[in-house]
Design a protein around this motif. Structure first.
Motif, mmCIF file in Angstrom:
data_model
loop_
_atom_site.group_PDB
_atom_site.id
_atom_site.type_symbol
_atom_site.label_atom_id
_atom_site.label_comp_id
_atom_site.label_asym_id
_atom_site.label_seq_id
_atom_site.Cartn_x
_atom_site.Cartn_y
_atom_site.Cartn_z
ATOM 1 N N PRO A 221 41.435 30.827 -94.988
ATOM 2 C CA PRO A 221 42.904 30.812 -94.904
ATOM 3 C C PRO A 221 43.477 32.197 -94.582
ATOM 4 N N ARG A 222 43.073 32.709 -93.414
ATOM 5 C CA ARG A 222 43.553 34.008 -92.953
ATOM 6 C C ARG A 222 43.317 35.073 -94.026
ATOM 7 N N ASP A 223 44.358 35.703 -94.567
ATOM 8 C CA ASP A 223 44.154 36.779 -95.537
ATOM 9 C C ASP A 223 44.262 36.311 -96.988
ATOM 10 N N VAL A 224 44.370 35.013 -97.228
ATOM 11 C CA VAL A 224 44.530 34.510 -98.594
ATOM 12 C C VAL A 224 43.168 34.515 -99.301
ATOM 13 N N PRO A 225 43.033 35.263 -100.408
ATOM 14 C CA PRO A 225 41.742 35.313 -101.108
ATOM 15 C C PRO A 225 41.491 34.043 -101.912
#
Length: 738
Positions: A525-529
């Motif tokens: 999810p892109r930059d979502v950890p």
């Protein structure tokens, strides 16, 4: 953390009574922070049962202490101290694990004192996980034999010592309640009187264990050893750590995922009473104060400029679209049995749906915190963590010092749920402490905790089935699309593109499905950890499988319980659990308007569980859960009280999430920030819960996560029963009140 974490890490090691997966070495490459890019590779040593019971000598050990292994010591006063390799998060291991020791040692468990084990994988690694980790519902499963063996070895030494003193055969003696007796003469000696002699005797590698029929303690409802101090306030959690002259830090992290700190004007903050210092750490700013209130006020006075980066336009809908597009393409094959493609063509009827499960925060009761002092002789860390050796190793790497110079002091945890399987907070606290003289306690506010959590991934599942003329499934296809936590947490576990945690339960459903095809598409999810969340793979997988099997029962016009029972012959323990739950519930009884009843089953963590849920849905679409009936076969039960409490707690945790919770993203930011908009179930909303334990002689299964894993689908199926509306996207509240 589920046992799916460890699948495939090694195929060479077998432990006694393995539930499904075993390995010799946990070679984990772990990302240290969500944005910093630091990587630590940790290769952990093997741990067998024999190594767990080898002789262990404490540094500077005295001869009047008996410490034949790493788990136990007895002093000259007969005081038994257990060195606890697990951490207590509320799950009850600080009672159930001592019960294993006390059973074989022949002492009253209520007299056993506990000490936290220091970080040491060689001595304290979980044989199922390969590291000193608390998670995956493995505590009892992994320690079932080793901890009893540790107690039995110690008891054997004490009996041998007494026999030596009396000049009799050990077989003529027996131990009971901390005393060794000579049967013929009636002589007796307390354990404390025997430790000096016992400590000089050779330690046997292995001794016979009790037959379960002879258990006096295991299987009884023992009082929790940790409860009194939690009630009277003496219990120490990580947030209670108070080294001398400790300072306090409150942090602010970039509000946008992937953002970076440009500058900070701290002139106003430094003029405020109690504010001592302002420091920077990667993409965060910390204000140091004489207490938390001073630090919090100082933080509010900062003028911070952020480089928000490329994610400012990202929303939840963008991330869902990424998943939706990825779901159109084939993934890595997780399971293939029979020929599903051919079976679909000959099916009398087909059914295909999509399920979506949102990002979730952990929202632990105890806020994230870590106290650190960096000094000339090394580093001290006071924290409650599920991964002490990992945290210690990352602190050492961050500081560039040998790992033995990092002294980690573990504490009780006020809720883990997988959040404290991560060490981002420890690394951040170490970076802050490097810039502060003396110890500093870093505390995350609730807003910081929720908005900068490492989230349960958003999952997108496409499921289809082909049915024969009688409505039974002849073909089943399941495509799972979502983040791979394992690819970050333990890369060797991801084999041929399949994350074993993401597909757990989905790739091994309990039903007879002659033509099964399951694949996995990894989409980050892109930059979502992302990170593990209570029940992990089995939670998300059970929701999909049990919701879909209910839909098939409806299409077949067959009672959902009967439909399941007809397909569960290959999983007899689960079939029995379902029959038990149904018999203890009101299944089959008529329902009034607005009432609903749903069912689900779950097999994971070595446990077999079934649930029946009764609900009421009002005219505004609000769901009230009236009653939950659960039947549990977790093998041989160590402490029934703990099992029941864990099922009850897991149900409440799961209900909260399924009814209310989701993390949404707008302009690259998490929209929720506290319990006002990330709602937690209140006590007046909690249902009546009936837990029925199924007596079993099988090896113990895990119990910390099954309740959470099973409840979601049962509730969603009950909503359909009450309203006729299928819940395919969570949380339920959004679907009924839209």
């Amino acid at each position: 953390m589920s046992q799916g974490l460890i699948q495939g890490l090694s195929d060479t090691h077998t432990v006694a009574n393995p539930p499904r997966r075993n390995f010799l070495k946990f070679a984990a490459t772990i990302s240290a922070t969500t944005a910093g890019g630091m990587v630590l590779s940790i290769s952990l040593p093997a741990l067998s049962q024999s190594k767990q019971t080898q002789a262990y000598t404490e540094p500077n050990a005295k001869q009047d202490i008996l410490a034949p292994n790493a788990f136990i010591k007895i002093d000259a006063n007969g005081v038994v101290t257990m060195i606890m390799p697990k951490v207590e998060m509320g799950q009850g291991v600080y009672t159930s694990i001592p019960m294993l020791l006390a059973e074989e040692l022949e002492v009253d468990v209520q007299t056993v004192k506990l000490e936290h084990a220091p970080p040491n994988d060689k001595l304290y690694a979980d044989a199922m996980l390969g590291a000193q980790v608390t998670g995956g519902s493995t505590s009892i499963r992994a320690l079932w034999d080793p901890m009893r063996q540790a107690g039995a070895v110690c008891r054997t030494l004490l009996i041998s010592a007494a026999a030596q003193k009396w000049k009799v055969e050990p077989s003529a003696c027996h131990a009971k309640s901390g005393v060794v007796y000579h049967d013929a003469s009636g002589r007796h000696l307390g354990y404390g009187e025997l430790v000096k002699v016992a400590s000089t005797l050779p330690v046997p590698k292995e001794v016979p264990l009790k037959d379960p029929k002879d258990f006096k303690l295991i299987g009884t409802s023992a009082r929790r050893l940790d409860t009194p101090d939690k009630v009277n306030g003496l219990a120490k959690f990580g947030i209670d750590a108070a080294p001398d002259k400790v300072k306090f830090a409150i942090i602010a992290t970039s509000p946008v995922f992937g953002g970076k700190l440009i500058s900070v004007d701290d002139s106003r903050a430094l003029k405020m009473p109690g504010v001592l210092q302002v420091v920077k750490a990667d993409n965060a700013v910390a204000v140091i104060g004489i207490h938390t209130w001073a630090a919090k006020r100082g933080l509010g006075a900062l003028d911070i400029k952020w480089d928000e980066g490329k994610s400012t336009d990202v929303t939840t809908s963008d991330l869902i679209n990424d998943l939706r597009e990825a779901a159109k393409k084939p993934g890595a094959v997780a399971k293939k049995e029979g020929n599903a493609t051919k079976a679909f063509k000959s099916a009398s009827k087909t059914h295909a749906v999509v399920y979506e499960q949102p990002f979730l925060a952990h929202a632990t009761m105890e806020p994230m915190n870590c106290t650190v002092e960096v000094g000339a002789t090394g580093c001290d860390i006071w924290v409650g963590t599920q991964i002490p050796t990992f945290a210690q190793g990352m602190a050492a790497k961050t500081l560039g010092i040998p790992v033995e110079k990092v002294r980690l002091h573990n504490f009780l945890i006020g809720g883990g749920f997988g959040r404290r399987l991560e060490f981002d907070g420890v690394v951040q606290a170490v970076k802050i402490a490097k810039q502060v003289k003396g110890p500093v306690k870093v505390i995350w506010t609730r807003e910081e905790d929720i908005q900068h959590d490492m989230f349960r991934p958003y999952y997108y599942d496409r499921v289809s089935a082909g049915l024969d003329a009688d409505g039974k499934p002849v073909a089943w296809s399941h495509r799972i699309v979502g983040s791979s936590i394992m690819a970050r947490f333990a890369p060797p576990a991801v084999k041929n593109g399949v994350d074993p945690d993401a597909v757990e339960v989905s790739a091994d459903p309990p039903y007879e499905l002659p033509n099964l095809y399951v694949d996995y598409v990894r989409v980050e999810p892109r930059d979502v950890p992302t990170a593990f969340w209570r029940g992990v793979g089995p939670t998300r997988g059970t929701f999909v499988v049990e919701s879909f099997i209910d839909e098939l029962a409806h299409l077949a016009n067959v009672d959902p319980v009967k439909y399941r029972l007809d397909l569960l012959d290959k999983t007899p323990r689960l079939k029995t659990a379902l029959q038990t739950a149904v018999s203890k519930s009101d299944w089959g009884q008529p329902l009034a308007k607005g009432k609903g009843r749903g069912v689900s089953v779950m097999h994971a963590f070595g446990t077999f569980l079934a649930m029946v849920v009764d609900i009421t849905v009002n005219d505004q679409g609000e769901v009230k859960v009236d009653r939950v009936v659960s039947a549990v076969d977790c093998g041989l039960t160590v402490n029934p009280n703990t099992v029941i409490a864990q099922i009850e707690g897991g149900i409440i945790f799961g209900l909260t999430a399924v009814l209310h919770n989701e993390i949404t993203i707008k302009h690259g930011r998490v929209e929720q920030n506290n319990f006002s908009d990330y709602r937690i179930m209140r006590i007046n909303e909690a249902p009546a819960i009936d837990v029925h334990l199924i007596k079993s002689a099988e090896a113990p299964g895990g119990i910390g996560e099954p309740g959470t894993a099973a409840i979601g689908a049962a509730l969603a199926n009950a909503v359909f029963s009450a309203t006729g509306k299928r819940i395919r996207k969570l949380p339920i509240g959004n679907q009924l009140q839209a």
